[in-house]
Design a protein around this motif. Sequence first.
Motif, mmCIF file in Angstrom:
data_model
loop_
_atom_site.group_PDB
_atom_site.id
_atom_site.type_symbol
_atom_site.label_atom_id
_atom_site.label_comp_id
_atom_site.label_asym_id
_atom_site.label_seq_id
_atom_site.Cartn_x
_atom_site.Cartn_y
_atom_site.Cartn_z
ATOM 1 N N ASN A 120 42.475 -4.391 55.670
ATOM 2 C CA ASN A 120 42.814 -3.943 54.622
ATOM 3 C C ASN A 120 42.533 -2.385 54.589
ATOM 4 O O ASN A 120 41.555 -2.049 53.838
ATOM 5 C CB ASN A 120 42.235 -4.582 53.462
ATOM 6 C CG ASN A 120 42.737 -4.172 52.048
ATOM 7 O OD1 ASN A 120 43.793 -3.394 52.260
ATOM 8 N ND2 ASN A 120 42.222 -4.219 50.845
ATOM 9 N N GLY A 121 42.991 -1.557 55.598
ATOM 10 C CA GLY A 121 42.858 -0.246 55.625
ATOM 11 C C GLY A 121 41.364 0.182 55.986
ATOM 12 O O GLY A 121 40.516 -0.618 56.453
ATOM 13 N N ARG A 122 41.065 1.546 56.007
ATOM 14 C CA ARG A 122 39.815 1.945 56.668
ATOM 15 C C ARG A 122 39.007 2.664 55.807
ATOM 16 O O ARG A 122 39.677 3.478 55.121
ATOM 17 C CB ARG A 122 39.973 2.851 58.007
ATOM 18 C CG ARG A 122 40.670 1.902 59.053
ATOM 19 C CD ARG A 122 40.785 2.781 60.360
ATOM 20 N NE ARG A 122 41.928 3.410 60.250
ATOM 21 C CZ ARG A 122 43.161 3.291 60.557
ATOM 22 N NH1 ARG A 122 43.374 2.291 61.070
ATOM 23 N NH2 ARG A 122 44.298 4.187 60.451
ATOM 24 N N PRO A 123 37.573 2.710 55.442
ATOM 25 C CA PRO A 123 36.945 3.261 54.642
ATOM 26 C C PRO A 123 36.811 4.941 54.894
ATOM 27 O O PRO A 123 36.628 5.643 54.086
ATOM 28 C CB PRO A 123 35.398 2.859 54.799
ATOM 29 C CG PRO A 123 35.504 2.116 56.067
ATOM 30 C CD PRO A 123 36.889 1.383 56.390
ATOM 31 N N ALA A 124 36.933 5.377 56.149
ATOM 32 C CA ALA A 124 37.156 6.435 56.593
ATOM 33 C C ALA A 124 38.154 7.228 55.959
ATOM 34 O O ALA A 124 38.110 8.546 55.736
ATOM 35 C CB ALA A 124 37.192 6.632 57.942
ATOM 36 N N ALA A 125 39.463 6.505 55.622
ATOM 37 C CA ALA A 125 40.356 7.085 54.869
ATOM 38 C C ALA A 125 40.268 7.114 53.511
ATOM 39 O O ALA A 125 41.203 6.432 52.600
ATOM 40 C CB ALA A 125 41.733 6.385 55.296
ATOM 41 N N PHE A 126 39.313 7.723 53.058
ATOM 42 C CA PHE A 126 38.844 7.637 51.512
ATOM 43 C C PHE A 126 40.037 8.287 50.538
ATOM 44 O O PHE A 126 40.307 7.840 49.660
ATOM 45 C CB PHE A 126 37.622 8.246 51.207
ATOM 46 C CG PHE A 126 37.599 9.604 51.554
ATOM 47 C CD1 PHE A 126 37.783 10.729 50.688
ATOM 48 C CD2 PHE A 126 36.941 10.000 52.605
ATOM 49 C CE1 PHE A 126 37.863 12.037 50.901
ATOM 50 C CE2 PHE A 126 37.129 11.446 53.148
ATOM 51 C CZ PHE A 126 37.369 12.345 52.141
ATOM 52 N N PHE A 127 40.908 9.246 51.126
ATOM 53 C CA PHE A 127 41.894 10.013 50.462
ATOM 54 C C PHE A 127 43.291 9.065 50.379
ATOM 55 O O PHE A 127 44.024 9.381 49.528
ATOM 56 C CB PHE A 127 42.216 11.190 51.209
ATOM 57 C CG PHE A 127 42.498 10.914 52.841
ATOM 58 C CD1 PHE A 127 43.766 10.623 53.097
ATOM 59 C CD2 PHE A 127 41.555 11.199 53.648
ATOM 60 C CE1 PHE A 127 43.987 10.498 54.495
ATOM 61 C CE2 PHE A 127 41.662 10.715 54.841
ATOM 62 C CZ PHE A 127 43.008 10.587 55.327
ATOM 63 N N ARG A 128 43.223 7.873 51.209
ATOM 64 C CA ARG A 128 44.166 6.905 50.790
ATOM 65 C C ARG A 128 43.795 5.842 49.988
ATOM 66 O O ARG A 128 44.893 5.168 49.185
ATOM 67 C CB ARG A 128 44.620 6.325 51.989
ATOM 68 C CG ARG A 128 45.383 7.352 52.934
ATOM 69 C CD ARG A 128 45.798 7.119 54.373
ATOM 70 N NE ARG A 128 46.630 7.987 54.893
ATOM 71 C CZ ARG A 128 46.857 8.126 56.428
ATOM 72 N NH1 ARG A 128 46.166 7.501 57.142
ATOM 73 N NH2 ARG A 128 47.396 9.477 56.763
ATOM 74 N N GLY A 129 42.451 5.272 49.857
ATOM 75 C CA GLY A 129 42.065 4.375 49.071
ATOM 76 C C GLY A 129 42.355 2.989 49.233
ATOM 77 O O GLY A 129 41.936 2.158 48.314
ATOM 78 N N ASP A 130 43.110 2.571 50.146
ATOM 79 C CA ASP A 130 43.564 1.347 50.250
ATOM 80 C C ASP A 130 42.327 0.311 50.622
ATOM 81 O O ASP A 130 42.322 -0.752 49.925
ATOM 82 C CB ASP A 130 44.559 0.891 51.480
ATOM 83 C CG ASP A 130 45.917 1.546 51.292
ATOM 84 O OD1 ASP A 130 46.887 0.706 50.830
ATOM 85 O OD2 ASP A 130 45.925 2.693 51.299
ATOM 86 N N TRP A 131 41.283 0.556 51.501
ATOM 87 C CA TRP A 131 40.240 -0.120 51.689
ATOM 88 C C TRP A 131 39.133 -0.332 50.371
ATOM 89 O O TRP A 131 38.961 -1.280 49.946
ATOM 90 C CB TRP A 131 39.449 0.504 52.773
ATOM 91 C CG TRP A 131 37.984 -0.330 53.084
ATOM 92 C CD1 TRP A 131 38.075 -1.407 53.701
ATOM 93 C CD2 TRP A 131 36.678 -0.140 52.710
ATOM 94 N NE1 TRP A 131 37.023 -1.920 53.971
ATOM 95 C CE2 TRP A 131 35.932 -1.123 53.297
ATOM 96 C CE3 TRP A 131 36.132 0.743 51.803
ATOM 97 C CZ2 TRP A 131 34.723 -1.235 53.000
ATOM 98 C CZ3 TRP A 131 34.849 0.829 51.422
ATOM 99 C CH2 TRP A 131 34.172 -0.424 52.068
ATOM 100 N N TYR A 132 39.367 0.936 49.649
ATOM 101 C CA TYR A 132 38.421 0.943 48.239
ATOM 102 C C TYR A 132 39.048 0.059 47.189
ATOM 103 O O TYR A 132 38.354 -0.669 46.417
ATOM 104 C CB TYR A 132 38.200 2.305 47.946
ATOM 105 C CG TYR A 132 37.461 3.123 48.810
ATOM 106 C CD1 TYR A 132 35.995 3.085 48.976
ATOM 107 C CD2 TYR A 132 38.092 3.559 49.908
ATOM 108 C CE1 TYR A 132 35.344 3.713 49.908
ATOM 109 C CE2 TYR A 132 37.553 4.447 50.752
ATOM 110 C CZ TYR A 132 35.978 4.513 50.730
ATOM 111 O OH TYR A 132 35.380 5.074 51.906
ATOM 112 N N VAL A 133 40.262 -0.331 47.170
ATOM 113 C CA VAL A 133 40.548 -1.129 46.114
ATOM 114 C C VAL A 133 40.751 -2.439 46.230
ATOM 115 O O VAL A 133 40.923 -3.567 45.420
ATOM 116 C CB VAL A 133 42.160 -0.697 45.589
ATOM 117 C CG1 VAL A 133 42.111 0.856 45.214
ATOM 118 C CG2 VAL A 133 43.070 -0.897 46.757
#
Length: 473
Positions: A120-133
């Motif tokens: 589910n996404g990557r934390p490095a791509a914080f500007f995309r947010g998929d992992w964080y949600v």
Amino acid sequence: MDVADEDARGNVPAQTPEILELPSSIRVISFNCWGLKFISKHRHARLVEIGHQLAAASPAPSIVGLQECWTQQDYLAIRELTKHVLPYGKFYWSGIFGGGLAILSKWPIEESTMYRYPLNGRPAAFFRGDWYVGKGVACARIRIGAGTKDVVEVFCTHLHAPYESEPNDSYICHRTAQAWEIAKLMRHAAERGHMVLGLGDFNMIPMSLAHRLIEAHSPVRDIWRIVKPESAIGAAENSAEKARGKAVPSAEQCLVEHGTTCDSKFNTWRWSKQMKKDLFKGKDSVVDPSIPDVRAKRLDYIFLASNAAQGWKVDDVKVGMTMRHPILRCSLSDHFSIETTLVRHQQPQSSTTTQTDPTTTHFLPLQTYDDILFMISKYDLRERKQRRLRLAHFLLEVGVAIGCFIAVWWSPRNFVAFILMLISTLGLSAGVIDGLMGGLFVGSEIRALKEFEYEIRNAREQAARLRGSATMH
């Protein structure tokens, strides 16, 4: 008792309807609300209006799946407005910022689960947010009658966004794995003898790999293609759609015939910057329904599975929520909704009735499984390289920090010592974060890839055996 009490105590309805018999019809709506906090413009005003529109809809909705309803404030506002037609509901919690998923229902929700996707996404791509949600599947078991099998299992999801065009999308492996996971959930529900509804923004076009994977490994069918099997399989500018040799559809045809819920010329959030600027200054623009629409595509779906005994027929399907906000004059979201009415028949005969055997898997061609395995292998190599680079960065920053600490002893000036300490602190902080991502997150992701790879290999072996058996006979 208010809606807040309902959430705190666990799905207590505003009013309890007495269930006497199975309904003759079910109205289902799936809608991406675009409710990103601090980012989506006029968020709360739009979502409140969505609540008004759901409450006033005719026919009244029976089951609603919402995506990108990120804040509980917006959810509670919608619940308050719709409680007379949808007295049951669940807001699903997930990840750091929430999964943005909610399910509303006319009937009791007997059980609910939030299933998070392993990939589910990557934390490095914080500007995309998929992992964080913490994207996943909101699951609800809804009782629609008194019988033991009078249950609808609803699965509401929002798959990982495609940030590049396929096949160059670096997240295509994530989205494919997510499609596989929700297909398993829906198949298991159908095996329990329950009606199944898969709702959501799947971020895929019809007949894409993820779409075919869902329909092959679960008994569900895309209701739009049940009714309109010749509808577009992508935007007119998409290579797969171009290969069909069809004329570019008009903006109106995109909505009526092809079910395009995203990037429509009718959606104000897809207008040019100047048109949007004019709109919010009070100068509206009129979209010609006959103008060709090359970008419009269908990303939102309702999947259905019901066995012959249940006999649910797709009575109609349409794109909805195309109205504007009455004051702001903007579209209610950057997507339109997908809506359907299902009608129950005792002896279904129509081609629009989904009679499925939940124990049967319709395997894809062997080459498709090979393509998925190649995709997994390619992504695995990428992540292993990323892990090495991140761990190397961590070790480098440790060395730099030690060097800075030593250099401070011979620093000729205080400001030089300050700069050395600042470089050490910032560099080591960045290195530790990178090291944690490389050592912990990437390791977890690689293990999830191994599980996904095993399941695809297993499916391929079953498909090969089935084809071998068919050849022998």
